[in-house]
Structures are given as C-alpha cells and as structure tokens.
Motif scaffolding. Structure first.
Motif, PDB file in Angstrom:
ATOM      1  N   MET A 246       0.794  -1.294   0.028  1.00  0.00           N
ATOM      2  CA  MET A 246      -0.091  -0.055  -0.098  1.00  0.00           C
ATOM      3  C   MET A 246       0.909   1.100  -0.085  1.00  0.00           C
ATOM      4  SD  MET A 246      -3.314  -0.981  -0.210  1.00  0.00           S
ATOM      5  CE  MET A 246      -2.853  -2.382  -1.009  1.00  0.00           C
ATOM      6  N   TYR A 247       2.399   1.072  -0.434  1.00  0.00           N
ATOM      7  CA  TYR A 247       3.054   2.410  -0.410  1.00  0.00           C
ATOM      8  C   TYR A 247       2.461   3.306  -1.471  1.00  0.00           C
ATOM      9  CZ  TYR A 247       7.352   4.944  -1.527  1.00  0.00           C
ATOM     10  OH  TYR A 247       8.248   5.996  -1.945  1.00  0.00           O
ATOM     11  N   HIS A 248       2.367   4.573  -1.075  1.00  0.00           N
ATOM     12  CA  HIS A 248       1.970   5.592  -2.002  1.00  0.00           C
ATOM     13  C   HIS A 248       0.392   5.232  -2.620  1.00  0.00           C
ATOM     14  CE1 HIS A 248       5.906   7.860  -2.665  1.00  0.00           C
ATOM     15  NE2 HIS A 248       5.167   7.691  -1.250  1.00  0.00           N
ATOM     16  N   ASN A 249      -0.414   4.606  -2.047  1.00  0.00           N
ATOM     17  CA  ASN A 249      -1.644   3.907  -2.194  1.00  0.00           C
ATOM     18  C   ASN A 249      -2.580   4.353  -1.425  1.00  0.00           C
ATOM     19  OD1 ASN A 249      -3.887   1.792  -2.411  1.00  0.00           O
ATOM     20  ND2 ASN A 249      -2.238   1.108  -4.113  1.00  0.00           N
ATOM     21  N   SER A 250      -3.884   4.729  -1.986  1.00  0.00           N
ATOM     22  CA  SER A 250      -4.999   5.204  -1.289  1.00  0.00           C
ATOM     23  C   SER A 250      -5.634   4.195  -0.056  1.00  0.00           C
ATOM     24  CB  SER A 250      -6.109   5.384  -2.419  1.00  0.00           C
ATOM     25  OG  SER A 250      -5.701   6.632  -3.170  1.00  0.00           O
ATOM     26  N   GLY A 251      -4.851   2.938  -0.276  1.00  0.00           N
ATOM     27  CA  GLY A 251      -5.320   1.898   0.733  1.00  0.00           C
ATOM     28  C   GLY A 251      -4.473   1.905   1.852  1.00  0.00           C
ATOM     29  N   ASP A 252      -3.727   2.929   2.143  1.00  0.00           N
ATOM     30  CA  ASP A 252      -2.901   2.984   3.241  1.00  0.00           C
ATOM     31  C   ASP A 252      -3.511   3.418   4.436  1.00  0.00           C
ATOM     32  OD1 ASP A 252      -0.579   3.368   5.049  1.00  0.00           O
ATOM     33  OD2 ASP A 252       0.425   4.935   3.755  1.00  0.00           O
ATOM     34  N   LEU A 253      -4.082   2.297   5.134  1.00  0.00           N
ATOM     35  CA  LEU A 253      -4.651   2.801   6.301  1.00  0.00           C
ATOM     36  C   LEU A 253      -4.135   1.740   7.413  1.00  0.00           C
ATOM     37  CD1 LEU A 253      -8.266   2.232   4.900  1.00  0.00           C
ATOM     38  CD2 LEU A 253      -7.289   4.159   5.745  1.00  0.00           C
ATOM     39  N   SER A 254      -4.586   1.776   8.644  1.00  0.00           N
ATOM     40  CA  SER A 254      -4.071   1.166   9.657  1.00  0.00           C
ATOM     41  C   SER A 254      -4.538  -0.231   9.935  1.00  0.00           C
ATOM     42  CB  SER A 254      -3.862   1.797  11.020  1.00  0.00           C
ATOM     43  OG  SER A 254      -5.162   2.193  11.403  1.00  0.00           O
ATOM     44  N   ASP A 255      -5.529  -0.238   9.785  1.00  0.00           N
ATOM     45  CA  ASP A 255      -6.425  -1.460  10.077  1.00  0.00           C
ATOM     46  C   ASP A 255      -6.173  -2.612   8.757  1.00  0.00           C
ATOM     47  OD1 ASP A 255      -7.949  -3.443  10.989  1.00  0.00           O
ATOM     48  OD2 ASP A 255     -10.173  -2.628  10.699  1.00  0.00           O
ATOM     49  N   ARG A 256      -5.245  -3.219   8.616  1.00  0.00           N
ATOM     50  CA  ARG A 256      -4.705  -4.178   7.659  1.00  0.00           C
ATOM     51  C   ARG A 256      -3.451  -5.098   8.055  1.00  0.00           C
ATOM     52  NH1 ARG A 256      -0.403  -1.992   4.336  1.00  0.00           N
ATOM     53  NH2 ARG A 256       0.067   0.015   4.897  1.00  0.00           N
ATOM     54  N   PRO A 257      -3.601  -6.241   7.433  1.00  0.00           N
ATOM     55  CA  PRO A 257      -2.511  -7.431   7.927  1.00  0.00           C
ATOM     56  C   PRO A 257      -1.084  -6.590   7.470  1.00  0.00           C
ATOM     57  CG  PRO A 257      -4.098  -8.467   6.552  1.00  0.00           C
ATOM     58  CD  PRO A 257      -4.341  -6.819   6.465  1.00  0.00           C
ATOM     59  N   GLY A 258      -0.173  -6.796   8.539  1.00  0.00           N
ATOM     60  CA  GLY A 258       1.344  -6.041   8.606  1.00  0.00           C
ATOM     61  C   GLY A 258       1.405  -5.053   9.047  1.00  0.00           C
ATOM     62  N   TYR A 259       0.225  -4.030   9.283  1.00  0.00           N
ATOM     63  CA  TYR A 259       0.442  -2.776   9.814  1.00  0.00           C
ATOM     64  C   TYR A 259       0.610  -3.174  11.398  1.00  0.00           C
ATOM     65  CZ  TYR A 259      -0.026   2.085  10.776  1.00  0.00           C
ATOM     66  OH  TYR A 259       0.118   3.582  11.042  1.00  0.00           O
ATOM     67  N   ASP A 260       1.837  -2.868  12.139  1.00  0.00           N
ATOM     68  CA  ASP A 260       2.122  -3.378  13.388  1.00  0.00           C
ATOM     69  C   ASP A 260       2.311  -2.176  14.269  1.00  0.00           C
ATOM     70  OD1 ASP A 260       2.878  -4.326  15.645  1.00  0.00           O
ATOM     71  OD2 ASP A 260       4.506  -5.714  14.748  1.00  0.00           O
ATOM     72  N   LEU A 261       1.172  -1.676  15.185  1.00  0.00           N
ATOM     73  CA  LEU A 261       1.774  -0.678  16.055  1.00  0.00           C
ATOM     74  C   LEU A 261       2.790  -0.971  17.153  1.00  0.00           C
ATOM     75  CD1 LEU A 261      -1.899   1.028  16.474  1.00  0.00           C
ATOM     76  CD2 LEU A 261       0.146   2.045  15.367  1.00  0.00           C
ATOM     77  N   ASN A 262       2.809  -2.308  17.416  1.00  0.00           N
ATOM     78  CA  ASN A 262       3.986  -2.657  18.347  1.00  0.00           C
ATOM     79  C   ASN A 262       5.377  -2.479  17.970  1.00  0.00           C
ATOM     80  OD1 ASN A 262       2.510  -3.640  20.895  1.00  0.00           O
ATOM     81  ND2 ASN A 262       1.585  -5.175  19.280  1.00  0.00           N
ATOM     82  N   GLN A 263       5.497  -2.652  16.658  1.00  0.00           N
ATOM     83  CA  GLN A 263       6.874  -2.179  15.774  1.00  0.00           C
ATOM     84  C   GLN A 263       6.961  -0.887  15.955  1.00  0.00           C
ATOM     85  OE1 GLN A 263       8.442  -4.217  12.131  1.00  0.00           O
ATOM     86  NE2 GLN A 263       7.841  -2.152  11.278  1.00  0.00           N
ATOM     87  N   VAL A 264       5.905   0.157  15.724  1.00  0.00           N
ATOM     88  CA  VAL A 264       5.907   1.577  15.766  1.00  0.00           C
ATOM     89  C   VAL A 264       6.567   1.843  16.826  1.00  0.00           C
ATOM     90  CG1 VAL A 264       4.887   3.863  15.495  1.00  0.00           C
ATOM     91  CG2 VAL A 264       4.216   1.995  14.028  1.00  0.00           C
ATOM     92  N   ARG A 265       5.885   1.296  18.251  1.00  0.00           N
ATOM     93  CA  ARG A 265       6.318   1.729  19.434  1.00  0.00           C
ATOM     94  C   ARG A 265       7.785   1.164  19.879  1.00  0.00           C
ATOM     95  NH1 ARG A 265       6.682  -1.359  24.249  1.00  0.00           N
ATOM     96  NH2 ARG A 265       6.607  -0.099  26.345  1.00  0.00           N
ATOM     97  N   SER A 266       8.350   0.112  19.292  1.00  0.00           N
ATOM     98  CA  SER A 266       9.836  -0.386  19.588  1.00  0.00           C
ATOM     99  C   SER A 266      10.678   0.727  18.917  1.00  0.00           C
ATOM    100  CB  SER A 266       9.919  -1.611  18.879  1.00  0.00           C
ATOM    101  OG  SER A 266       9.127  -2.773  19.513  1.00  0.00           O
ATOM    102  N   ILE A 267      10.292   1.106  17.585  1.00  0.00           N
ATOM    103  CA  ILE A 267      11.245   2.172  16.787  1.00  0.00           C
ATOM    104  C   ILE A 267      11.143   3.455  17.604  1.00  0.00           C
ATOM    105  CG2 ILE A 267      11.661   3.267  14.810  1.00  0.00           C
ATOM    106  CD1 ILE A 267      10.567   0.790  13.320  1.00  0.00           C
ATOM    107  N   CYS A 268      10.057   3.856  17.990  1.00  0.00           N
ATOM    108  CA  CYS A 268       9.586   5.104  18.626  1.00  0.00           C
ATOM    109  C   CYS A 268      10.487   5.254  19.990  1.00  0.00           C
ATOM    110  CB  CYS A 268       8.302   5.140  19.101  1.00  0.00           C
ATOM    111  SG  CYS A 268       7.947   6.682  20.031  1.00  0.00           S
ATOM    112  N   LYS A 269      10.638   4.063  20.730  1.00  0.00           N
ATOM    113  CA  LYS A 269      11.455   4.198  21.965  1.00  0.00           C
ATOM    114  C   LYS A 269      13.040   4.470  21.491  1.00  0.00           C
ATOM    115  CE  LYS A 269      10.739   0.143  24.168  1.00  0.00           C
ATOM    116  NZ  LYS A 269      10.814  -1.217  24.445  1.00  0.00           N
TER     117      LYS A 269
END
Length: 296
Positions: A246-269
C-alpha cells in the motif's frame, strides 16, 4: 540506563492507535480523506497536530514555506540551562495516494512516523522531564513533492547559524511482511554514519526485540539536513527495500495485515532514547524510577 528505559517504556500503543485512526479518518471523526499537502485535509491535520503537541507542553508554530502547501509544524522545548545546541527529531505528516490528492490517508507513510513524534511529546509531559539541550519535535509537509518543507527549514536553520547537533527522521515505521520479525532499517547511503551507528547501538539496549539492519531506502527529510551539513539519519521499518503493497496507495490505512503498532512503538522507543541521551534531561525533583513505573 534504567531511568531512560523507564521513560521510553511508557510509550502507549493505545494512544498511537487512537491518533492514527483520527489522522486516517478510520474512526470516522476527523473527516480527513487526504493529507496531501495541497488538500484541505492536511490543514485539518495540521491544526489538530499543533493542538496535540501544545497540549503536551511544547511551544509550537506553523512554518509556511510555499504558497499552496500545508505548513511545517515546529514544536520546541527550550533547555533549562543556557545552551545553543538543539536536538531535532521529526516525521512528515503529508501523504500521497494512488490518484492525485483526493484520497491519501497515509496511515503508514508517514502517519506512523508522525504518531511516533506525537507520543514522544505526550510522554515528555507525562513524566515532567526537562532538557539540558534545546529540543525540537517537527512534522514536515511537502515531503512527497521532494522534501520541500524540510529543505526550507534546514536552509533557514543554516542561514541563522543554528547548531543542530543531531537530527533523526522517522518515516514509515509500521509495516512488516507477515512472516518477518519486527525490524529497524538504518540508512545505508544518505546520512551521517556515526549517527546511524549510535541509533543502532541504542536500539540494542532499549528495543532488543527489533532485528536491526541496513536499508537502501532513501530520501526522506533527513536528507535536507544532511545536505546542510548537520548530523542526521533516518529510521525505517525494514532492513531491506520497501515491502508495503500500500506504499503511496489510497489503501494506506492502519487496519490491515502487516500494519504493526507494536513495531512502531519499538522504533519510537529508539528515537526517544537517542533524544534523551543526546539532549540530556532531568526529572522533576523527587521523582524516581519507581514513580515512572506507576505512570505507565
């Protein structure tokens, strides 16, 4: 350092989820169909983000840079002791969709980096920390049209002699292929090798759950600062090329397979811990590690 770990471990996935669902309008409350720099939705997002950062205790301003573009949002925490140094961390809140500007939710690119910066601000307020060096939290616009917002700001900083001692851009933190472990991709080509190494070392301490490697992905807003001679690097989600369908795609939403907020948190840390080590900080008088754990 246990104290730094106690601070960064308080980053909240629940807050991140609420933030990204607002910015993409997946929660149905914001009405933001697009954060393309030319779209009115980017102005709604800009006002909301500025308010959120200010509620977290930062002093914020809009920085217009080109007619027709949404503004950069520059948020600052002044050092509590006299210092000319500044540590800057950033993402970009503008987005790009499949066809023009009308549908560009940008949940991943770069909503993920934007919510990382925002939740660092929230944790700064929650813990009451102050900094020994000036700190700027910035979300740029115009990235998708060629790093235009960050080029304007980096040029302005250089012209006024600002001493940016460290700049770290967070761009695309959320996606990983379903059978891959959470990762952190470090800039292989554009940026300051010493800063990249520092980030890698800090990741091993504060987010050991991440598999760290290099990525050939380039050309986010850190490049604007690197070209002005500032120490800069980029945090990316993957040790390798872009994998998000979904890179540069109109389907770039958070509720989809592969979108991982725990990974975001880890990198944010990692980004937050690097900021704390580089800027130096103090807790309010009488607050200790045990008190931080009660805040989580």
């Amino acid at each position: 350092m246990p104290l730094v770990a106690g601070i960064v471990n308080g980053i909240s996935v629940d807050h991140m989820q609420k933030d990204i669902r607002y910015l993409t309008n997946e929660d149905g409350t914001s009405g933001i169909a697009s954060r393309h720099s030319f779209h009115h939705g980017s102005r709604i997002a800009a006002k909301w983000l500025k308010t959120q950062f200010e509620d977290a205790g930062a002093a914020c301003s809009f920085m217009p840079f080109l007619v027709g573009f949404a503004p950069n949002i520059i948020c600052r925490y002044d050092a509590k002791t006299e210092s000319s140094d500044t540590v800057l961390i950033s993402g970009h809140y503008d987005s790009r969709g499949s066809f023009g500007l009308e549908r560009a939710p940008g949940g991943h690119d770069d909503g993920s980096g934007t919510i990382s910066i925002l939740n660092i601000a929230r944790r700064i307020k929650q813990t009451g920390i102050t900094f020994r060096t000036n700190v700027e939290l910035v979300v740029f616009a115009g990235e998708e049209q060629g790093l235009l917002g960050s080029k304007a700001y980096a040029k302005e900083l250089r012209e006024r002699g600002a001493n940016i001692v460290l700049m770290i851009q967070a761009d695309m933190l959320a996606y990983h292929v379903l059978d891959e472990a959470p990762q952190l991709g470090l800039a292989q080509f554009i940026g300051t090798p010493e800063v990249t190494q520092l980030v890698g070392n800090i990741s091993a301490i504060y987010s050991p759950e991440l598999t760290v490697g290099f990525t050939i992905v380039c050309c986010s807003d850190h490049q604007s600062f690197h070209e002005q001679g500032y120490p800069a690097t980029h945090l990316f989600e993957r040790a390798g090329p872009i994998a998000d369908p979904m890179y540069h795609n109109s389907g770039d939403l958070s509720d989809r397979p592969g979108y991982d907020l725990n990974q975001v948190r880890s990198i944010c840390k990692v980004q937050f811990a690097t900021l704390l080590h580089a800027a130096g900080f103090d807790l309010p008088e009488g607050v200790n590690l045990e008190d931080l754990e009660e805040l989580d």
